[in-house]
Design a protein around this motif. Structure first.
Motif, PDB file in Angstrom:
ATOM      1  N   LEU A   1       9.848   2.788  17.745  1.00 52.60           N
ATOM      2  CA  LEU A   1      10.269   3.450  18.980  1.00 52.60           C
ATOM      3  C   LEU A   1       9.529   2.913  20.203  1.00 52.60           C
ATOM      4  N   GLY A   2       8.444   2.168  19.964  1.00 52.36           N
ATOM      5  CA  GLY A   2       7.668   1.600  21.081  1.00 52.36           C
ATOM      6  C   GLY A   2       8.298   0.328  21.621  1.00 52.36           C
ATOM      7  N   GLY A   3       9.237  -0.253  20.874  1.00 57.99           N
ATOM      8  CA  GLY A   3       9.961  -1.442  21.332  1.00 57.99           C
ATOM      9  C   GLY A   3       9.019  -2.587  21.671  1.00 57.99           C
ATOM     10  N   ARG A   4       9.309  -3.264  22.774  1.00 54.92           N
ATOM     11  CA  ARG A   4       8.544  -4.449  23.147  1.00 54.92           C
ATOM     12  C   ARG A   4       7.106  -4.140  23.525  1.00 54.92           C
ATOM     13  N   ALA A   5       6.841  -2.900  23.902  1.00 51.01           N
ATOM     14  CA  ALA A   5       5.461  -2.559  24.276  1.00 51.01           C
ATOM     15  C   ALA A   5       4.532  -2.610  23.063  1.00 51.01           C
ATOM     16  N   TRP A   6       5.146  -2.577  21.861  1.00 52.51           N
ATOM     17  CA  TRP A   6       4.368  -2.682  20.632  1.00 52.51           C
ATOM     18  C   TRP A   6       3.352  -1.550  20.517  1.00 52.51           C
ATOM     19  N   ARG A   7       3.829  -0.350  20.646  1.00 53.62           N
ATOM     20  CA  ARG A   7       2.948   0.822  20.619  1.00 53.62           C
ATOM     21  C   ARG A   7       3.463   1.794  19.572  1.00 53.62           C
ATOM     22  N   GLY A   8       2.585   2.649  19.101  1.00 51.96           N
ATOM     23  CA  GLY A   8       2.989   3.732  18.229  1.00 51.96           C
ATOM     24  C   GLY A   8       2.297   3.692  16.878  1.00 51.96           C
ATOM     25  N   PHE A   9       2.789   4.550  16.009  1.00 50.50           N
ATOM     26  CA  PHE A   9       2.155   4.780  14.711  1.00 50.50           C
ATOM     27  C   PHE A   9       2.714   3.834  13.654  1.00 50.50           C
ATOM     28  N   PHE A  10       1.837   3.286  12.814  1.00 50.97           N
ATOM     29  CA  PHE A  10       2.336   2.609  11.614  1.00 50.97           C
ATOM     30  C   PHE A  10       1.686   3.257  10.390  1.00 50.97           C
ATOM     31  N   PRO A  11       2.447   3.398   9.318  1.00 50.77           N
ATOM     32  CA  PRO A  11       1.952   4.114   8.139  1.00 50.77           C
ATOM     33  C   PRO A  11       1.107   3.223   7.225  1.00 50.77           C
ATOM     34  N   ARG A  12       0.465   3.838   6.245  1.00 51.53           N
ATOM     35  CA  ARG A  12      -0.310   3.097   5.238  1.00 51.53           C
ATOM     36  C   ARG A  12       0.492   1.943   4.655  1.00 51.53           C
ATOM     37  N   GLY A  13      -0.129   0.774   4.563  1.00 56.34           N
ATOM     38  CA  GLY A  13       0.549  -0.391   3.993  1.00 56.34           C
ATOM     39  C   GLY A  13       1.529  -1.036   4.969  1.00 56.34           C
TER      40      GLY A  13
ATOM     41  N   ASN B   1      -7.139   4.668  10.679  1.00 59.09           N
ATOM     42  CA  ASN B   1      -7.648   5.560   9.637  1.00 59.09           C
ATOM     43  C   ASN B   1      -7.512   4.831   8.303  1.00 59.09           C
ATOM     44  N   TYR B   2      -8.639   4.675   7.622  1.00 57.49           N
ATOM     45  CA  TYR B   2      -8.638   4.054   6.292  1.00 57.49           C
ATOM     46  C   TYR B   2      -8.723   5.191   5.287  1.00 57.49           C
ATOM     47  N   PRO B   3      -7.578   5.528   4.653  1.00 57.38           N
ATOM     48  CA  PRO B   3      -7.579   6.702   3.781  1.00 57.38           C
ATOM     49  C   PRO B   3      -8.411   6.451   2.532  1.00 57.38           C
ATOM     50  N   THR B   4      -9.076   7.471   2.087  1.00 58.59           N
ATOM     51  CA  THR B   4      -9.862   7.360   0.870  1.00 58.59           C
ATOM     52  C   THR B   4      -8.956   7.490  -0.357  1.00 58.59           C
ATOM     53  N   GLN B   5      -7.735   7.962  -0.102  1.00 57.49           N
ATOM     54  CA  GLN B   5      -6.732   8.165  -1.148  1.00 57.49           C
ATOM     55  C   GLN B   5      -6.421   6.858  -1.873  1.00 57.49           C
ATOM     56  N   ALA B   6      -6.221   6.935  -3.193  1.00 63.13           N
ATOM     57  CA  ALA B   6      -5.957   5.742  -4.003  1.00 63.13           C
ATOM     58  C   ALA B   6      -4.659   5.061  -3.578  1.00 63.13           C
ATOM     59  N   VAL B   7      -4.605   3.753  -3.798  1.00 57.49           N
ATOM     60  CA  VAL B   7      -3.405   2.972  -3.487  1.00 57.49           C
ATOM     61  C   VAL B   7      -2.357   3.251  -4.560  1.00 57.49           C
ATOM     62  N   PRO B   8      -1.098   3.508  -4.181  1.00 58.10           N
ATOM     63  CA  PRO B   8      -0.075   3.779  -5.199  1.00 58.10           C
ATOM     64  C   PRO B   8       0.123   2.585  -6.127  1.00 58.10           C
ATOM     65  N   GLU B   9       0.438   2.904  -7.345  1.00 57.37           N
ATOM     66  CA  GLU B   9       0.748   1.903  -8.381  1.00 57.37           C
ATOM     67  C   GLU B   9       1.774   0.900  -7.843  1.00 57.37           C
ATOM     68  N   GLY B  10       1.536  -0.379  -8.109  1.00 54.13           N
ATOM     69  CA  GLY B  10       2.563  -1.376  -7.783  1.00 54.13           C
ATOM     70  C   GLY B  10       2.443  -1.955  -6.380  1.00 54.13           C
ATOM     71  N   LEU B  11       1.587  -1.396  -5.523  1.00 48.02           N
ATOM     72  CA  LEU B  11       1.429  -1.943  -4.174  1.00 48.02           C
ATOM     73  C   LEU B  11       0.289  -2.974  -4.208  1.00 48.02           C
TER      74      LEU B  11
ATOM     75  N   ARG C   1     -14.177  10.170   1.810  1.00 49.74           N
ATOM     76  CA  ARG C   1     -13.842  10.674   3.156  1.00 49.74           C
ATOM     77  C   ARG C   1     -13.011   9.607   3.849  1.00 49.74           C
ATOM     78  N   ASP C   2     -12.044  10.020   4.648  1.00 47.65           N
ATOM     79  CA  ASP C   2     -11.291   9.044   5.431  1.00 47.65           C
ATOM     80  C   ASP C   2     -12.237   8.358   6.427  1.00 47.65           C
ATOM     81  N   ARG C   3     -11.967   7.069   6.707  1.00 50.84           N
ATOM     82  CA  ARG C   3     -12.800   6.329   7.678  1.00 50.84           C
ATOM     83  C   ARG C   3     -12.004   6.050   8.947  1.00 50.84           C
ATOM     84  N   LEU C   4     -12.605   6.373  10.092  1.00 52.34           N
ATOM     85  CA  LEU C   4     -11.989   6.052  11.378  1.00 52.34           C
ATOM     86  C   LEU C   4     -12.668   4.840  11.999  1.00 52.34           C
ATOM     87  N   SER C   5     -11.882   3.964  12.607  1.00 54.10           N
ATOM     88  CA  SER C   5     -12.472   2.918  13.448  1.00 54.10           C
ATOM     89  C   SER C   5     -11.552   2.695  14.637  1.00 54.10           C
ATOM     90  N   PHE C   6     -12.149   2.340  15.772  1.00 55.11           N
ATOM     91  CA  PHE C   6     -11.408   2.198  17.037  1.00 55.11           C
ATOM     92  C   PHE C   6     -11.702   0.844  17.674  1.00 55.11           C
TER      93      PHE C   6
END
Ligand SMILES: O=C(O)CCC(=O)C(=O)O
Ligand SMILES: [Fe+2]
Length: 333
Positions: free
Chosen positions: A75-87, A181-191, A265-270
């Motif tokens: 939805l950010g289009g050419r500005a290249w902004r917004g949320f991207f999910p894990r992976g 955000n680097y989730p502490t949650q395990a990586v799903p099988e097959g990824l 714990r989840d890890r944040l970096s900026f």
């Protein structure tokens, strides 16, 4: 010193513009020649602002994924902004195990660069979390100011006038900013995931990074991989490919990566990327002793020779970013 072997530099004189800044510049120069990585304290960025951004970022990343997808990058289009999910972001073709919010200098839709459809320029997609927008904007502003001061120090460390970079490249810098955000949650099988972020160098001039207390960042120095652990109140700074290019390899853009987070714990970096203006043509700095511009592509993570690049910084950036987000390439290029 820190508990890693990366130097810790008190930049207060550089921020204040006092005569002792020459000594600070010399320390920065030593760090850039040795590692291209250093910590800064005395930077003047308000600790309460940084804490507020951490708290709000946790609030945001704790939302369900379908809620966060309301602000997805498509939805950010050419500005290249917004949320991207894990992976959702690749390094060297492999997904990284992190999620993030892409941001940058806030430009209104009627700004000439946005009207001209200049990629990576535009309005941000601010999530609907109270105070998030104001806090992000205040943080980007404060850290951008620090970026100007650090570039003055880098110029002095090369025997150049303090304003060297501002006059040529950064009067109006390209600022890209990310909340990760680097989730502490395990990586799903097959990824096929190995890292939080795979080995890479940054593209521009200078990256200024805040990380929370979890850790995981590591730096590929000439002597091997070393950790860049969190140091309370300090930013991690590292130089990017354009400074490597400008200095003929005297200041190397040093590869780094982030381990997969298994801390519980989840890890944040900026990271804030303080880069040349999109239209700036990147030139070698004349007359630097020891700058041999050797082609080091055989050892580089991307097998690229940065010294062979000429043209607008924006073109370098777009070529890189389209590898990281292949699905957005058609939208922007
Ligand atoms: O999260 C980190 O510690 C580093 C992130 C990074 O290297 C980058 O975004 O370029
Ligand atoms: Fe990086």
């Amino acid at each position: 010193m820190t508990d890693s072997s990366l130097p810790l530099i008190d930049v207060a004189p550089l921020v204040a513009g006092t005569p002792e800044r020459a000594r600070v510049a010399a320390q920065i120069g030593d760090a850039c020649r040795a590692h291209g990585f250093f910590y800064v304290t005395g930077h003047g960025v308000d600790a309460a602002l940084v804490q507020r951004l951490e708290d709000l970022s946790h609030q945001f990343f704790d939302l369900p994924e379908e809620t966060k997808m309301q602000w997805r990058m498509a939805l950010g289009g050419r500005a290249w902004r917004g949320f991207f999910p894990r992976g959702g972001e690749l390094t060297s073709g492999r997904p990284d195990w992190k999620e993030g919010l892409y941001l940058g200098t806030e430009l209104p839709a009627d700004h000439p660069l946005v009207q001209a459809k200049t990629p990576v320029h535009g309005p941000n997609l601010f999530p609907d979390v109270p105070d998030f927008r104001e806090t992000i904007l205040a943080y980007m502003d404060a850290v951008t100011q620090l970026g100007h001061r650090l570039m003055e120090g880098i110029a002095l460390s090369l025997g150049l006038p303090a304003s060297y970079f501002a006059e040529r490249y950064t009067a109006d810098p390209l600022i890209l900013f990310r909340l990760f955000n680097y989730p502490t949650q395990a990586v799903p099988e097959g990824l096929d995931v190995q890292w939080g972020v795979g080995e890479h160098t940054d593209y521009g001039l200078l990256t200024i990074l805040h990380q929370d207390t979890v850790g995981g960042l590591a730096v590929h120095t000439p002597g091997g991989w070393i950790d860049a652990p969190p140091v309370p109140g300090a930013f991690v700074c590292n130089i990017g490919d354009m400074l490597d290019r400008m200095t003929g390899g005297l200041y190397k853009s040093t590869p780094h990566r982030v381990k997969r987070n298994t801390s519980g714990r989840d890890r944040l970096s900026f990271p804030l990327f303080f880069d040349p203006n999109f239209e700036a043509r990147v030139q070698r700095i004349e007359g630097l002793a020891g700058a041999d511009a050797l082609d080091d592509s055989a050892e580089r993570w991307d097998r690229a020779n940065v010294h062979a690049f000429s043209g607008r910084y924006g073109d370098y950036l777009l070529a890189k970013v389209s590898k990281v987000f292949p699905q957005l390439r058609d939208e922007v290029l």
